[in-house]
Design an enzyme around this catalytic site. Structure first.
Site, PDB file in Angstrom:
ATOM      1  N   GLU A  92      -5.070   8.152 -12.354  1.00  0.00           N
ATOM      2  CA  GLU A  92      -5.813   7.908 -13.457  1.00  0.00           C
ATOM      3  C   GLU A  92      -6.828   6.676 -13.608  1.00  0.00           C
ATOM      4  OE1 GLU A  92      -2.285  10.052 -16.086  1.00  0.00           O
ATOM      5  OE2 GLU A  92      -3.118   8.038 -16.551  1.00  0.00           O
ATOM      6  N   CYS A 113       4.907   3.209  -9.149  1.00  0.00           N
ATOM      7  CA  CYS A 113       4.702   1.721  -9.159  1.00  0.00           C
ATOM      8  C   CYS A 113       6.362   1.291  -8.824  1.00  0.00           C
ATOM      9  CB  CYS A 113       4.224   1.282 -10.498  1.00  0.00           C
ATOM     10  SG  CYS A 113       4.493  -0.482 -10.509  1.00  0.00           S
ATOM     11  N   CYS A 117       9.032  -0.449 -14.673  1.00  0.00           N
ATOM     12  CA  CYS A 117       8.982  -0.891 -16.067  1.00  0.00           C
ATOM     13  C   CYS A 117       9.284   0.260 -16.886  1.00  0.00           C
ATOM     14  CB  CYS A 117       7.504  -1.146 -16.489  1.00  0.00           C
ATOM     15  SG  CYS A 117       7.280  -2.575 -15.685  1.00  0.00           S
ATOM     16  N   GLU A 164       1.275  -2.002  -9.567  1.00  0.00           N
ATOM     17  CA  GLU A 164       1.164  -3.371  -9.660  1.00  0.00           C
ATOM     18  C   GLU A 164       0.285  -3.958  -8.746  1.00  0.00           C
ATOM     19  OE1 GLU A 164       2.275  -6.226 -11.389  1.00  0.00           O
ATOM     20  OE2 GLU A 164       1.164  -7.302  -9.395  1.00  0.00           O
ATOM     21  N   SER A 195      -4.249  -7.652 -13.929  1.00  0.00           N
ATOM     22  CA  SER A 195      -3.254  -7.763 -14.558  1.00  0.00           C
ATOM     23  C   SER A 195      -1.835  -7.326 -13.780  1.00  0.00           C
ATOM     24  CB  SER A 195      -3.371  -6.659 -15.756  1.00  0.00           C
ATOM     25  OG  SER A 195      -2.083  -6.729 -16.683  1.00  0.00           O
ATOM     26  N   SER A 218       1.439  -9.806 -17.712  1.00  0.00           N
ATOM     27  CA  SER A 218       2.183  -8.930 -18.733  1.00  0.00           C
ATOM     28  C   SER A 218       3.737  -9.446 -19.031  1.00  0.00           C
ATOM     29  CB  SER A 218       2.686  -7.358 -18.058  1.00  0.00           C
ATOM     30  OG  SER A 218       1.185  -6.891 -17.809  1.00  0.00           O
ATOM     31  N   LEU A 219       3.726 -10.457 -19.830  1.00  0.00           N
ATOM     32  CA  LEU A 219       4.973 -11.037 -20.079  1.00  0.00           C
ATOM     33  C   LEU A 219       6.025 -10.442 -20.851  1.00  0.00           C
ATOM     34  CD1 LEU A 219       6.378 -13.889 -19.567  1.00  0.00           C
ATOM     35  CD2 LEU A 219       5.366 -14.472 -21.764  1.00  0.00           C
ATOM     36  N   CYS A 338      -0.860   4.187 -19.138  1.00  0.00           N
ATOM     37  CA  CYS A 338      -0.881   4.681 -17.626  1.00  0.00           C
ATOM     38  C   CYS A 338       0.063   5.485 -16.995  1.00  0.00           C
ATOM     39  CB  CYS A 338      -0.874   3.073 -16.733  1.00  0.00           C
ATOM     40  SG  CYS A 338       0.644   2.413 -16.810  1.00  0.00           S
TER      41      CYS A 338
HETATM   42  S1  SF4 Z   1       3.635  -1.070 -16.485  1.00  0.00           S
HETATM   43 FE1  SF4 Z   1       2.249  -1.688 -14.762  1.00  0.00          FE
HETATM   44  S2  SF4 Z   1       3.771  -2.844 -13.432  1.00  0.00           S
HETATM   45 FE2  SF4 Z   1       5.205  -1.646 -14.844  1.00  0.00          FE
HETATM   46  S3  SF4 Z   1       5.634   0.037 -14.162  1.00  0.00           S
HETATM   47 FE3  SF4 Z   1       3.921   0.794 -15.175  1.00  0.00          FE
HETATM   48  S4  SF4 Z   1       2.161   0.251 -13.939  1.00  0.00           S
HETATM   49 FE4  SF4 Z   1       4.087  -0.596 -12.851  1.00  0.00          FE
END
Ligand code: SF4
Length: 358
Positions: A92, A113, A117, A164, A195, A218-219, A338
């Protein structure tokens, strides 16, 4: 049969020009039309001498990605392009038209990824495949062509989509080199942002190589345990290491780093969390961006922080002297967070490929 070359492989395209024996200025004109004006491959080919157009077109792959779908948000100015790689994966790219009239493009760096996360659809895909630099750049060109129909241009490019970026470092650097190159895209470095969830060595390598580029971290929490709950990869890169990297970045870049903070109700949004964040950031040159959360079907239990709590959190940081903005997630109605549209599809394709490889 001679092999085909990608339009994004500058050295190979230069060799092809020499082989087809046409003037360098004609290739420069083609590149201007394709990379700077985004008028498409037909218009670009028209810049070549007539006798080489066909042989050039037969040898060159202009688009390694195909547009599978385009969805416009009815709520705000976002358009999501679903693009398909030659291997069949869907990625995307999101075009964001902001209130100021500026257009930003959110580019994906991977299919899936490995950061995994918990709040992110891409992280739940169970796949992590790197995109090539040509696939990264083609997102910019396809979005540029889309915007051309509206007689507008993409101003800012943010590597903040699926994946990432620093897990795909070589391709990212190759793509950025092309984006900055005067003979190709010629984007100013200040309009490009990477990012990351926080890979300290890579952040420093990137800053040394491209000191004027913007970086965002991205904290999401200044507490190690909470951060690991949100970003499993954080266990590998402790907060102390990240803080040391941010201090070094300032020495290299002399510009603020963006701190991204996703606001999750009851998880990381208390006033004590805000105080911890302010303490952790003390002495660093940063700009804090608080991001309301777009809920996803995969993790329905996590909800965004409501406005009064968000404002109170921002107040703590502002009183501590930090610049704070609240960025609203664009495209909530088209699942612009995303990876949401393509998650299931990619997981199935990866499973099929794994089974046929056995
Ligand atoms: S937020 Fe970003 S780094 Fe975390 S899993 Fe999704 S795409 Fe990957």
């Amino acid at each position: 049969m001679p092999s085909s070359v990608s339009i994004y492989d500058s050295a190979a395209i230069d060799r092809l020009r020499a082989e087809l024996k046409f003037e360098p200025r004609r290739l420069r004109a083609l590149r201007t039309v394709y990379f700077k004006k985004f008028l498409g491959n037909e218009a670009a080919l028209a810049e070549l001498p007539e006798e080489v157009r066909e042989p050039f077109a037969q040898r060159v792959v202009f688009h390694p990605l195909a547009v599978a779908e385009s969805a416009d948000s009815q709520l705000d100015g976002a358009t999501k392009l679903v693009l398909r790689t030659t291997a069949g994966y869907a990625i995307e790219t999101v075009i964001m038209r902001t209130g100021t009239g500026r257009v930003s493009l959110c580019v994906s760096s991977q299919v899936g990824c490995a950061a995994a996360c918990g709040f992110c659809a891409t992280g739940q895909m169970g796949v992590a495949k790197n995109l090539t630099s040509a696939e990264l750049l083609d997102q910019v060109v396809l979005a540029g062509e889309h915007m051309c129909n509206e007689e507008r241009a993409v101003r800012n490019i943010v590597f903040m989509g699926m994946g990432e970026p620093f897990h795909n470092e070589a391709a990212i650097y190759e793509a950025i080199t092309a984006l900055l190159a005067p003979e190709l895209f010629h984007y100013p470095p200040r309009r490009i942002l990477i990012s990351t969830v926080g890979i300290p060595d890579a952040m420093l390598r990137c800053a040394r190589r491209f000191p004027a580029l913007n970086l965002a971290l991205s904290l999401h929490s200044a507490r190690q345990a909470t951060r690991e709950k949100l970003i499993p990869l954080a266990a590998k890169y402790p907060l102390d290491d990240l803080r040391a990297a941010l201090a070094q970045l300032h020495e290299i870049q002399r510009q603020p780093v963006m701190i991204e903070y996703l606001m999750l109700a009851g998880v990381n949004d208390s006033l004590a969390d805000a105080a911890d964040l302010a303490a952790w950031l003390e002495g660093l040159d940063v700009h804090v961006n608080l991001i309301p959360y777009n809920s996803i079907a995969a993790v329905p239990n996590w909800q965004t922080t409501e406005r009064p709590e968000r404002d109170a959190f921002a107040t703590v940081l502002r009183k501590a002297g930090f610049v704070v903005t609240i960025r609203y997630s664009l495209g909530a109605d088209i699942a612009a967070a995303c990876g949401q549209l393509v998650q299931t599809e990619n997981r199935q394709l990866a499973q099929q490929q794994a089974m046929s490889a056995q």
